[in-house]
Design a protein around this motif. Structure first.
Motif, PDB file in Angstrom:
ATOM      1  N   UNK A  66      40.371  52.722  49.972  1.00  0.00           N
ATOM      2  CA  UNK A  66      39.091  53.301  49.550  1.00  0.00           C
ATOM      3  C   UNK A  66      38.036  52.194  49.616  1.00  0.00           C
ATOM      4  N   UNK A  67      36.755  52.558  49.780  1.00  0.00           N
ATOM      5  CA  UNK A  67      35.712  51.529  49.808  1.00  0.00           C
ATOM      6  C   UNK A  67      35.613  50.818  48.455  1.00  0.00           C
ATOM      7  N   UNK A  68      35.435  49.505  48.499  1.00  0.00           N
ATOM      8  CA  UNK A  68      35.330  48.742  47.258  1.00  0.00           C
ATOM      9  C   UNK A  68      34.476  47.494  47.468  1.00  0.00           C
ATOM     10  N   UNK A  69      34.020  46.962  46.344  1.00  0.00           N
ATOM     11  CA  UNK A  69      33.299  45.694  46.287  1.00  0.00           C
ATOM     12  C   UNK A  69      34.088  44.835  45.310  1.00  0.00           C
ATOM     13  N   UNK A  70      34.382  43.589  45.665  1.00  0.00           N
ATOM     14  CA  UNK A  70      35.269  42.760  44.861  1.00  0.00           C
ATOM     15  C   UNK A  70      34.588  41.467  44.439  1.00  0.00           C
ATOM     16  N   UNK A  71      34.794  41.087  43.179  1.00  0.00           N
ATOM     17  CA  UNK A  71      34.258  39.821  42.683  1.00  0.00           C
ATOM     18  C   UNK A  71      35.356  39.078  41.920  1.00  0.00           C
ATOM     19  N   UNK A  72      35.701  37.861  42.373  1.00  0.00           N
ATOM     20  CA  UNK A  72      36.717  37.078  41.664  1.00  0.00           C
ATOM     21  C   UNK A  72      36.084  36.165  40.598  1.00  0.00           C
ATOM     22  N   UNK A  73      36.835  35.944  39.524  1.00  0.00           N
ATOM     23  CA  UNK A  73      36.452  35.013  38.463  1.00  0.00           C
ATOM     24  C   UNK A  73      37.639  34.106  38.200  1.00  0.00           C
ATOM     25  N   UNK A  74      37.403  32.800  38.150  1.00  0.00           N
ATOM     26  CA  UNK A  74      38.493  31.844  37.976  1.00  0.00           C
ATOM     27  C   UNK A  74      38.714  31.434  36.520  1.00  0.00           C
ATOM     28  N   UNK A  75      37.991  32.075  35.603  1.00  0.00           N
ATOM     29  CA  UNK A  75      38.230  31.814  34.180  1.00  0.00           C
ATOM     30  C   UNK A  75      37.789  33.025  33.364  1.00  0.00           C
ATOM     31  N   UNK A  76      38.415  33.165  32.217  1.00  0.00           N
ATOM     32  CA  UNK A  76      38.026  34.237  31.313  1.00  0.00           C
ATOM     33  C   UNK A  76      36.613  34.051  30.801  1.00  0.00           C
ATOM     34  N   UNK A  77      36.242  32.794  30.559  1.00  0.00           N
ATOM     35  CA  UNK A  77      34.893  32.497  30.077  1.00  0.00           C
ATOM     36  C   UNK A  77      33.850  32.916  31.111  1.00  0.00           C
ATOM     37  N   UNK A  78      34.106  32.600  32.372  1.00  0.00           N
ATOM     38  CA  UNK A  78      33.187  32.980  33.457  1.00  0.00           C
ATOM     39  C   UNK A  78      33.040  34.500  33.522  1.00  0.00           C
TER      40      UNK A  78
END
Length: 122
Positions: free
Chosen positions: A27-39
């Protein structure tokens, strides 16, 4: 279009999750990674979590993934939370935030396929 976040402090696992999403999720998606919980937490607007799906590690350095999931639930009870963790003993503890699925890192390929298949049916 689905908005997906990955909150995982291992860059290697972020890439593994991303590649699996690309391969499995149809399905179409947009993805954003975060390398910390705080971020991740500091990126959230006051009005709530803007993501439809959050892949969330439990054992993060400065923030516990279950506590982050509680924050998500405060403002967006409809977000799909999928824990990705090597801490299999936390499966039952995680139920307090009603996760959609729990992907065990030691059984990653199988669990990831099941989670993505369930998302597509959801």
């Amino acid at each position: 279009m689905l908005k997906i976040a990955i909150c995982e402090d291992s860059e290697i696992f972020v890439e593994i999750i991303k590649k699996n999403i690309e391969t499995i999720l149809k399905v179409p998606y947009e993805l954003r990674p975060f390398l910390s919980g705080k971020e991740f937490i500091t990126s959230l607007p006051e009005i709530g979590c803007p993501y439809d799906i959050v892949f969330l590690d439990i054992d993060l350095k400065e923030k516990n993934g279950i506590k982050i999931a509680e924050k998500i639930r405060e403002n967006n009870s409809n977000a799909i939370i999928i824990f990705v963790s090597a801490m299999n003993d936390m499966i039952f503890d995680s139920l307090i935030v009603q996760p959609f699925y729990f992907i065990r890192k030691d059984n990653f390929d199988r669990d990831m396929k099941i989670a993505c298949t369930l998302i597509q049916k959801y």
